[in-house]
Motif scaffolding. Sequence first.
Motif, short mmCIF file in Angstrom:
data_model
loop_
_atom_site.label_atom_id
_atom_site.label_comp_id
_atom_site.label_asym_id
_atom_site.label_seq_id
_atom_site.Cartn_x
_atom_site.Cartn_y
_atom_site.Cartn_z
N UNK A 1 0.84 -1.20 0.00
CA UNK A 1 0.00 0.00 0.00
C UNK A 1 0.87 1.25 0.00
N UNK A 2 1.92 1.24 0.81
CA UNK A 2 2.83 2.39 0.86
C UNK A 2 3.54 2.60 -0.47
N UNK A 3 4.03 1.53 -1.07
CA UNK A 3 4.74 1.65 -2.34
C UNK A 3 3.81 2.11 -3.45
N UNK A 4 2.59 1.57 -3.46
CA UNK A 4 1.63 1.94 -4.51
C UNK A 4 1.22 3.41 -4.38
N UNK A 5 1.00 3.85 -3.14
CA UNK A 5 0.65 5.26 -2.93
C UNK A 5 1.79 6.16 -3.38
#
Length: 404
Positions: A17-21
């Motif tokens: 989620x952090x990388x995609x955001x």
Amino acid sequence: MSKQVVIVGAGFAGMYAALAAARLRDRHGVAPDAIEIVVVAPEAAITLRPRLYERAPATMAAPLDALFDTVGVRFVAGWVEAVDAAAGRIVLRDGEGRHSEIGYDRMVLAAGSRLAMPALPGLDRFAFSVDQREDAIALDRHLHALAERPWSVARNTVVVAGGGFTGIETAAEMPARLRVALGEDRDVQAIVVEQADAIGPDLGPGPRPVIEQALDSLGVQRRLGVAVTAVDAQGITLSDGKRIDAATVIWTGGVRATPLTQQIPGERDRAGRLLVDGDLRVPGAPSVFAAGDAASAQTDEAGHRTLMSCQHAMPLGRVAGNNAMADLLGVPATPYAQPRYVTCLDLGPWGAVLTEGWQREVRLAGAAAKALKRQINQQWIYPPLAHRGTAFAVAEPGYHPTAA
């Protein structure tokens, strides 16, 4: 004033989620100080939970600090104790016991799950598990310490309570792990206790003959149609009144979603997971998205829903993080879909079994399936390198390692 996307959890779903955001923020040319991405978790490391039944569980973690730094994600160490979805804030406790608050404009709840521990006499005192890294380390130390005890049938016996996915993988490893601890020539016993009438009840009949063949080859016994009713220092008591003497009892009786799901307005399933819409948003809390073991999402048009596994957690994390950022940027969301479903079950030294589809039709078994399982466990589930381009490539919604 800058805005914030807060991600609770640094497991498979939280990390992606952090990388995609961060990927979507970068793609739209938004500076990190304009929309800050914050990950809150006890440590900046991912526990490789699918491997905790294996030997050397202390090594089953991978650091995330350099990766987060590379993509412009701020990490905050702490335990989230409260979520106020109406006010858009969380309350966390740090390692010193101090409390603080963090506000958010969008949040992704990806705080995972915990082993369900029913109120059975002695379960919390005498049973081990492979649920969390510290649990698996405690079990590993216990197994190695067995050699210091005098010989007995109980010393040489492991009972695995629960014959589901985790129970089968754990039991298949136990004869070899006991012999490492006690000696290769020792007569050891591994026994699975499952209250259903068949091993792997949730896996269905497709892979069952392969599972039974493997367990028979490994000498793993099964006690089916009975449940554990009590655990003590010398073994277990069963629902039929019989006992099994065992110095080692491992509980694998299912998991429940993080209790934080109870603090967010929304519908939940029996495991406590929030039912999310096609964008992974929680309908009762528009600024909250959920992923991983905290979410129950529809995977396909046939109505199948996600399982509590890294196979679903990673894509859920990618889509939830992307959509939380997309919501702030005012750009279209990416609907979640994951129609392809496979199961790769480790069967210890015997091999593994790979099934495809929700009917779990066997595609590979034995050594060939084991090679794939090793690739999954030793490559696919690990974080990407701390390289911006690489991290953003694997964070794209729809990414799958076989397509790379």
